[in-house]
Design a protein around this motif. Structure first.
Motif, PDB file in Angstrom:
ATOM      1  N   GLU B 103       0.800  -1.230   0.000  1.00  0.00           N
ATOM      2  CA  GLU B 103       0.000   0.000   0.000  1.00  0.00           C
ATOM      3  C   GLU B 103       0.833   1.281   0.000  1.00  0.00           C
ATOM      4  O   GLU B 103       0.287   2.368  -0.198  1.00  0.00           O
ATOM      5  N   LEU B 104       2.149   1.164   0.240  1.00  0.00           N
ATOM      6  CA  LEU B 104       2.969   2.371   0.384  1.00  0.00           C
ATOM      7  C   LEU B 104       2.825   3.379  -0.766  1.00  0.00           C
ATOM      8  O   LEU B 104       2.612   4.570  -0.525  1.00  0.00           O
ATOM      9  N   PRO B 105       2.919   2.922  -2.026  1.00  0.00           N
ATOM     10  CA  PRO B 105       2.757   3.914  -3.116  1.00  0.00           C
ATOM     11  C   PRO B 105       1.343   4.506  -3.138  1.00  0.00           C
ATOM     12  O   PRO B 105       1.157   5.659  -3.516  1.00  0.00           O
ATOM     13  N   VAL B 107      -0.568   5.004  -0.493  1.00  0.00           N
ATOM     14  CA  VAL B 107      -0.650   5.990   0.600  1.00  0.00           C
ATOM     15  C   VAL B 107      -0.127   7.332   0.096  1.00  0.00           C
ATOM     16  O   VAL B 107      -0.748   8.377   0.293  1.00  0.00           O
ATOM     17  N   ALA B 108       1.025   7.262  -0.569  1.00  0.00           N
ATOM     18  CA  ALA B 108       1.623   8.497  -1.094  1.00  0.00           C
ATOM     19  C   ALA B 108       0.700   9.166  -2.110  1.00  0.00           C
ATOM     20  O   ALA B 108       0.661  10.391  -2.222  1.00  0.00           O
ATOM     21  N   ALA B 109      -0.068   8.336  -2.847  1.00  0.00           N
ATOM     22  CA  ALA B 109      -0.959   8.886  -3.881  1.00  0.00           C
ATOM     23  C   ALA B 109      -2.286   9.369  -3.298  1.00  0.00           C
ATOM     24  O   ALA B 109      -3.115   9.936  -4.022  1.00  0.00           O
ATOM     25  N   ARG B 116      -7.348   1.056  -1.180  1.00  0.00           N
ATOM     26  CA  ARG B 116      -5.993   0.504  -0.979  1.00  0.00           C
ATOM     27  C   ARG B 116      -6.076  -0.965  -0.576  1.00  0.00           C
ATOM     28  O   ARG B 116      -5.339  -1.813  -1.083  1.00  0.00           O
TER      29      ARG B 116
END
Lengths: 369, 234
Positions: B103-105, B107-109, B116
């Motif tokens: 999910e990290l990318p 979250v950034a988006a 997510r």
């Protein structure tokens, strides 16, 4: 919100680092809380000292650094009693550090009957009547293990204890009352008193009498309430300023400590920030993450620090030997202020590490791994 | 989403006096799986980092579709929306679960939590780890970690996957699974994939191979004349 959850998860997986960072903050906050509490307690005690229990007004010599250095002519008392609006006036001589084994005991030279001592509740014995007699507060009796019939030594004078009283004012309950003439003799101040407490007639406004007295006696300070007494008390001011200076120092030292710990954590976790950067986190998002971590950690530290501070304040006055006349004064505002300072430390201490984390070069760091 | 077209022209990268890449140029067409082979230290990783905007070239230009990579003002967005990275050492965050890592990318988006969760679960299914969303990287084998890393690279639905030695630290069985996975990503999604590796079997899995030696592109015929490959340590 997600960032916060992930941050908490990250913190949970580094308990050692989190504990050390929180501990650094906790010690800083504990210092601030303890000093503020002791400072506030000292101010409060100083206020009680100046205000002297139940009086409506307290008269002192102007610019006296502390109550014991004030000198007023005893003849003023008669004049004051004749003033319209004044119900009663009396004179006290204050003696400090004159009781062996307990220099914290304040000895009040007083007449045996006046509006102040008339409030005494005797748990044993009665008010003094002779010149070689004394009454002591219940706290003094407890601390010095004295009873009615024992002898109180005041600067070489032996006085027989004839009563043990309770007044509900810390300074007086940890003190003693002796005849005014004896106190004047000990202080070498015949026909002089340290302070004159005044009781006003019902319906008289203190401000009205203050104006009258200020005009009549330009060389005196008139204290109408506890707050005013704190302002006029030079020692209270000193304590307050010292506490402020130390709080600021604690803020700076705590901030540097948190920054150092956070910075080390950032250096250790460079690869983590490089990965975040590689998967599309912006510099600002990474900085926020580090900052939130710092704030959460210091917030935890601040809560621990509050507990340590409250406990530490009581030990501090004991270590300083001031527990007889200073009780740490802890208010919700003082605790809230310390908590705010904790968060402030977290923000200030986390700014530079956050900036460093945001500027980690992913290419360089990932290549090294 | 169709794959990206990558055009690398006269790219060089210098670190101080060391010239790591020298006048490199090639084109990768949309949906191609291209192998970038070469010895350790030949410049493969640097080239991928330049294409992924983790670093900037000293000279030349890199275009991914209509994006001039070396002139990007917001490389984070490019890395989030256009490319997906897979590294040799998976580089998962150890404190986060497999699902949280994926999910990290997202979250950034700023993708919503529900979305997510849905997308990360789908990706976990796709890489064969649908039953292990809560597993920490330490609970996974090397091959499983790399599959999570591939899922993370796919999370932002990129047009281009850049994989740097994705099988470098895996046993042969796990390595084969990773190649199959990258192949299926290319086929099913049409994503352009550039894989840097010194693995000799790379050519079997790719549409085309590019060779790099001492920072320069070399013709396929010359690739065999390179000195014998040394074990990669990076």
């Amino acid at each position: 919100m997600t960032s916060l959850i992930q941050t908490l998860s990250s913190i949970r997986h580094r308990p050692g680092r989190t504990f050390l960072t929180a501990l650094g903050t906790a010690l800083g906050i504990a210092t601030i809380v303890a000093l503020l509490a002791v400072g506030a307690g000292a101010q409060r005690s100083a206020g009680q000292f100046f205000h002297l229990g139940a009086s409506d007004l307290g008269l002192f010599q102007k610019d006296a650094a502390d109550p014991t250095t004030s000198v007023l002519p005893q003849s003023m008392i008669k004049q004051l009693r004749k003033t319209p609006g004044i119900q009663s006036a009396t004179g006290f001589v204050l003696l400090v550090s004159d009781v062996p084994h307990n220099p914290g005991v304040v000895v009040f030279g007083s007449t045996p009957a006046n509006f102040e001592v008339d409030r005494m509740v005797f748990s044993a014995g009665h008010m003094f009547t002779g010149t070689h007699e004394a009454v002591i507060g219940d706290e003094t009796a407890k601390q010095l293990h004295l009873r009615v019939g024992d002898t109180l030594h005041v600067k070489g004078h032996k006085l027989s204890i004839v009563g043990i009283y309770h007044l509900g004012v810390a300074f007086q309950d940890t003190g003693a009352f002796i005849p005014l003439r004896v106190a004047q003799s000990i202080a070498g101040r015949q026909d002089e008193v340290t302070t004159i407490p005044i009781e006003l007639s019902v319906g008289t406004r203190p401000s009205t009498i203050k104006q009258v007295l200020a005009k009549r006696y330009p060389g005196i300070s008139i204290i109408a309430d506890g707050e005013e007494s704190i302002r006029l008390g030079a020692n209270g001011d000193l304590v307050s300023k010292a506490a402020l200076v130390i709080a600021v120092l604690a803020l700076v030292i705590g901030g540097i400590g948190v920054m150092n710990t956070e910075l080390m954590a950032v250096i250790e976790r460079r690869s983590e920030f490089a990965i975040l950067s590689a998967v599309g986190w912006s510099a600002r998002q990474i900085a926020w993450r580090v900052l939130i971590e710092g704030i959460v950690t210091t917030f935890l530290g601040a809560i621990i620090g509050l507990l340590l501070g409250v406990i530490g304040a009581h030990y501090l006055v004991k270590i300083l030997g001031a527990s007889e006349f200073v009780t740490p004064h802890i208010t919700p505002w003082a605790l809230g202020r310390a908590l705010l300072i904790g968060v402030l430390i977290g923000v200030l201490g986390g700014l530079y590490p956050a900036w460093r984390a945001a500027h980690v070069s992913p290419a360089r760091v990932l290549a090294q791994h | 989403m169709p794959g990206a077209r990558v055009v690398v022209e006269h790219v060089s990268r210098r670190y101080g006096k060391a010239l790591v890449l020298d006048d490199v140029g090639f084109v990768v067409e949309p949906g191609e799986l291209v192998a970038l082979s070469g010895r350790s230290g030949s410049g493969k990783t640097t080239l991928l980092q330049l294409i992924g905007s983790l670093d900037k070239p000293t000279g030349g230009s890199i275009r991914v579709d209509d994006i001039q990579v070396e002139q990007l003002h917001n490389p984070a967005r490019y890395r989030r929306e256009v490319v997906g990275f897979v590294f040799q050492l998976h580089h998962l965050l150890p404190s986060l679960s497999a699902q949280q890592n994926i999910e990290l990318p997202l979250v950034a988006a700023g993708v919503s939590r529900a979305e997510r969760t849905r997308r990360s679960q789908e990706l976990l299914e796709e890489v064969g780890l649908g039953d292990r969303p809560k597993a920490l990287p330490s609970d996974l084998s090397g091959g499983e970690r790399q599959r999570v890393a591939i899922a993370r690279a796919l999370a932002g639905q990129p047009r281009l996957i850049l994989a740097d030695e994705p099988t470098g630290s895996l046993d042969s069985t796990s390595a084969r699974h990773i190649w199959e996975l990258l192949g299926s990503v290319q086929e099913s999604r049409g994503t352009t994939v550039i894989v840097a590796s010194h693995d000799p079997s790379l050519a079997e899995h790719s549409d085309r191979a590019l060779h790099i030696a001492d920072g320069r592109m070399i013709a396929p015929a010359d690739a065999g004349n390179e000195p014998q490959q040394l074990p990669d340590v990076a």
